[in-house]
Write an enzyme that holds these catalytic residues in place. Structure first.
Site: not given
Ligand code: OSB
Ligand code: MG
Length: 370
Positions: A135, A161, A163, A188, A213, A238, A262, A290
């Site tokens: 990520s 991934k 952000k 995400d 996400e 999430d 998670k 995570g």
């Protein structure tokens, strides 16, 4: 098992590189580690809380307080038969999933040690290695992001991934796709958008993302259901999934096509198993997210990611992606094929290096208090 003693450690660990999301930039991470002693053994668990309520409402201070004043006293009552009994034991305490998850993980570690098996085996894991990804936080420029991706790809990470946030989204993903037309890619948003951003969110369908996400509010299900009807890309929730009940509601509303599990966010390993089982019955794929854990939380996450319906790559990166030195031995490493081994030793399957844990400790307490 009869619990004899519990220790809390409020620790600080510096990330090798700052990690920036739509809610903030983190470098010096703080967490709570617990050590639970029973029958001559010690089990460890991690609550990956943060100083401020930005990702979750829980903080270092609420976790310390809720564990000390509400949860730990419940563990010194009647004997505990199974770690999976803890969610029921904890039901008088509302919310605070990460505070609960840290203690529950330590008891799972103990139970696996007592049974003489790896934690993954005890909870029903079926894999000895799991696919993982990385990520990547928001960078200063698109060039820097492309460099980071090149570095991680060279190390063996396959799924990337990215952000995103308003102003760092469609153009950035377009640039990544131009350079990497075929890599497994996802975005995400950490709740940075609203339904007013529908045109922008729809435009992301062009990038063939594995999923997007948590685009909308951290506690929302209804707007995500509305958005999912208008998107081709599957939504993955999430922040919104904080318990098995919330997962059930999300699936009933068709608010997502994928769930990021998670364990600390949902209340622990037992809750993670329940969400896994529910999604498995409904053919909804899951993966393990995570929270920038130390090796203690990472070992537990890997055990959970060994369950059969964890079919998408997890945000479980190697120790050296986060830390100069992890607090467990051996450190977690990436295999050349983009997978990570699920520890095969008993319990968590890694050794907590006490000197490193203590060196990172800002505050410590032991119960029962003497
Ligand atoms: O939203 O998945 C997230 C880290 C901190 C808080 C929230 C998130 C993340 C990550 C990093 O994406 C995952 C990891 O490498 O641990
Ligand atoms: Mg996320």
């Amino acid at each position: 098992m009869k619990i004899e003693r519990i220790e809390q450690f409020h620790i600080a660990m510096r990330l090798k590189q700052p990690f920036e999301t739509s809610f903030g930039r983190e470098e010096l991470l703080e967490k709570i580690i617990v050590a639970v002693y029973a029958e001559g053994l010690v089990g460890y668990g991690e609550s990956p809380v943060e100083p401020l309520p930005l990702y979750s409402y829980e903080t270092v201070e609420t976790c310390w307080h809720v564990q000390r004043d509400a949860l730990i006293p419940l563990l010194f009552g009647a004997e505990i038969e199974h770690a999976s009994d803890l969610p029921t034991r904890f039901t008088p305490v509302r919310g605070h999933p990460m505070a609960k998850a840290g203690l529950e993980a330590a008891v799972w570690d103990l139970e696996a040690q007592m049974a003489g098996v790896p934690l993954a085996k005890l909870i029903g894991g079926v894999r000895t290695r799991v696919e993982v990804g990385v990520s990547i936080g928001i960078q200063g420029s698109v060039e820097e992001l492309l460099e980071r991706i090149a570095e991680y790809r060279a190390q063996g990470y396959r799924r990337i991934k990215v952000k995103i946030k308003p102003g760092w989204d469609a153009d950035v993903l377009a640039a990544v796709r131009t350079h990497y037309p075929d890599i497994p890619l996802m975005a995400d948003a950490n709740s940075a958008y609203t339904l007013d951003d529908l045109p922008l969110l729809r435009s992301l369908d062009a990038f063939d993302l594995l999923m997007i996400e948590q685009p909308l509010a951290y506690d929302d299900l209804l707007d995500h259901a509305t958005l999912q009807r208008d998107l081709l890309t599957p939504i993955c929730l999430d922040e919104s999934i904080t318990s098995p009940r919330r997962a059930r509601e999300a699936l009933a509303l068709h608010a997502c096509g994928i769930i990021n599990i998670k364990p600390p966010r949902v209340g622990g390993i037992t809750a993670a198993q329940a969400i896994h089982d529910l999604c498995n019955q409904r053919d909804v794929p899951v993966w393990c997210g995570g929270l920038l854990e130390t090796g203690i939380g990472r070992a537990a996450n890997l055990a959970v990611a060994a369950l059969p319906n964890f079919v998408l790559p997890g945000d479980i990166s190697a120790s050296d992606r986060y830390w100069e030195q992890d607090i467990v031995e051996p450190p977690f490493v990436l295999n050349a094929d983009g997978t990570m081994n699920v520890p095969q030793g008993v319990g968590l399957g890694v050794t907590v290096v006490r000197e490193r844990l203590e060196a990172a400790t800002l505050r410590r307490a032991s119960y029962p208090q003497d």
